[in-house]
Scaffold this active site. Structure first.
Site, PDB file in Angstrom:
ATOM      1  N   LYS A  33       0.851  -1.200   0.000  1.00  0.00           N
ATOM      2  CA  LYS A  33       0.000   0.000   0.000  1.00  0.00           C
ATOM      3  C   LYS A  33       0.883   1.245   0.000  1.00  0.00           C
ATOM      4  O   LYS A  33       2.100   1.156   0.254  1.00  0.00           O
ATOM      5  CB  LYS A  33      -0.899  -0.015   1.242  1.00  0.00           C
ATOM      6  N   ARG A 128     -10.159  -0.360  15.844  1.00  0.00           N
ATOM      7  CA  ARG A 128     -10.166   0.501  14.672  1.00  0.00           C
ATOM      8  C   ARG A 128     -11.171  -0.098  13.693  1.00  0.00           C
ATOM      9  O   ARG A 128     -12.327   0.271  13.700  1.00  0.00           O
ATOM     10  CB  ARG A 128      -8.746   0.597  14.097  1.00  0.00           C
ATOM     11  N   TYR A 256      17.595  29.273   7.363  1.00  0.00           N
ATOM     12  CA  TYR A 256      16.428  29.990   7.877  1.00  0.00           C
ATOM     13  C   TYR A 256      16.439  30.067   9.399  1.00  0.00           C
ATOM     14  O   TYR A 256      16.785  29.104  10.091  1.00  0.00           O
ATOM     15  CB  TYR A 256      15.140  29.274   7.458  1.00  0.00           C
ATOM     16  N   MET A 304      13.462  23.627   1.790  1.00  0.00           N
ATOM     17  CA  MET A 304      12.636  22.830   0.871  1.00  0.00           C
ATOM     18  C   MET A 304      13.477  21.985  -0.087  1.00  0.00           C
ATOM     19  O   MET A 304      13.157  20.828  -0.357  1.00  0.00           O
ATOM     20  CB  MET A 304      11.694  23.745   0.070  1.00  0.00           C
TER      21      MET A 304
END
Ligand SMILES: *Cc1c(COP(=O)(O)O)cnc(C)c1O
Length: 360
Positions: A33, A128, A256, A304
């Protein structure tokens, strides 16, 4: 040269890890998955040609694999969300989890659903998905009367990663009790309970079809993942290169927010990977990376597209050198724990910008 940010996927290690999982159950459905935990579902499925079957979370993932030519059994762990999805499971011969009354109501609405191979999910303590233990027998009777085909009784463990907790055995006993009660009516019925942690750490808990996920990718699911009984081979090596270097003076900051300030003159390398690639922004200064046979460390915030590492006392290392973020030398679990998460999340959140390179 193109931006060198890549995840190299070692398919032989993937196969070796599958064989390890397989030693513990009669069958093992490889859990692929979420794009095989970021490793690429199609390539993973193709490499695991020995697998007894595959498990994915949802119909979209299952159909994509079918359309890409995967013929083996595929199980959808969440079952279907509506009647159309159930119909397409019939059409494409997909095994389905049945975990809720609302799904049962759809399944008895059309005789074609009698063809489906269903995995009946029982909630033994995860709280669940799944039918409650005290309603399981009644529901199974109803399935039988409706002509539905239940192939497997399944459950999912809440704490199998924790060797201190007896809950795993309690959950398994509860599942097995239902099997004993139902055997008379469904002689072929088998059990599925084991995720990676149970396969590795709970030798007394043995089902018929296990569902290994994270262990296939070579990462230990155990809380104490340093345990030596884990001989998994890392599959993904996330790497990039140093794209620039320079010297900062004592008192100057990096990146940053000025979060890291040089105590003395420091040579800095800029590595072409950042949170836009899925490398966690939460990785603090001091997070290890592997470069030229040595552990070096990040400085300042991850941005990033880039992050910075300390190159002091490593005059041999400069622009163009490879940097491993995790993989063969740096355990993904080590990075995960510095970031307050688990390797599963690190793998899943790698973005499409990272090229997947497959090595046999
Ligand atoms: C994801 C999943 C697994 C695989 O778990 P791992 O911890 O990765 O081995 C097994 N069963 C179910 C129901 C799952 O959702």
């Amino acid at each position: 040269m193109a931006r060198p940010t890549q995840a190299v996927i070692n398919l032989q290690h993937l196969k070796d890890n599958y064989q390890l999982a397989k030693q513990h159950s009669q069958q093992a459905y490889a859990v692929i998955k979420a794009d095989a935990y970021g490793h690429g579902a199609l390539a993973t499925a193709q490499a695991l040609s020995e697998a007894d079957g595959f498990a994915v979370a949802c119909m979209d993932e299952a159909l994509q694999l079918r359309h890409q030519g995967i013929k083996k059994p595929i199980l959808v762990l969440e079952g279907a969300f509506d009647k159309d999805e159930w119909l397409s499971a019939v059409e494409h011969d997909i095994e389905m989890v049945l975990h809720h009354q609302s799904q049962f109501d759809i399944l008895i609405s059309d005789p074609c659903f009698a063809q489906l191979q269903l995995w009946f999910k029982i909630d033994t303590g995860m709280n669940r998905l799944g039918f409650r233990l005290d309603e399981a027998n009644t529901l199974l009777d109803m399935c039988r009367n409706a002509g539905l085909r239940i192939k497997v009784l399944m459950s999912h463990f809440a704490c199998s990663d924790d060797l201190e907790k007896a809950k795993t055995e309690t959950q398994f006993q509860a599942l097995d009790t239902i099997l004993q009660q139902q055997k008379l009516f469904w002689p072929e019925l088998i059990l599925s309970s084991n995720n990676s942690a149970a396969i590795i750490a709970w030798p007394k808990v043995r089902d018929h079809i296990s569902r290994p996920g994270i262990m296939l990718y070579g990462s230990s699911p155990l809380i104490d993942s340093s345990s030596s009984h884990c001989v998994l081979k890392p599959v993904m090596t996330l790497k990039s290169k140093i794209m620039a270097s320079h010297i900062v003076n004592a008192g100057e900051s990096i990146g940053y927010g000025d979060s890291w300030i040089a105590e003395h003159t420091t040579r800095i390398g800029i590595v072409a990977i950042g949170y836009g690639d899925g490398y966690p922004r939460s990785a603090p200064s001091g997070t290890p990376v592997w470069c030229n046979g040595k552990r070096l460390h990040t400085v300042g915030r991850v941005s990033m597209d880039m992050l910075c590492i300390d190159l002091n006392d490593n005059d041999d290392i400069d622009v163009g050198d490879d940097v491993e973020l995790w993989g063969e030398h740096i355990n993904a679990n080590e990075i995960a724990s510095l970031c307050n998460t688990i390797s599963y999340e690190l793998f899943c959140q790698l973005t499409q910008r990272v090229k997947r390179i497959y090595s046999a």
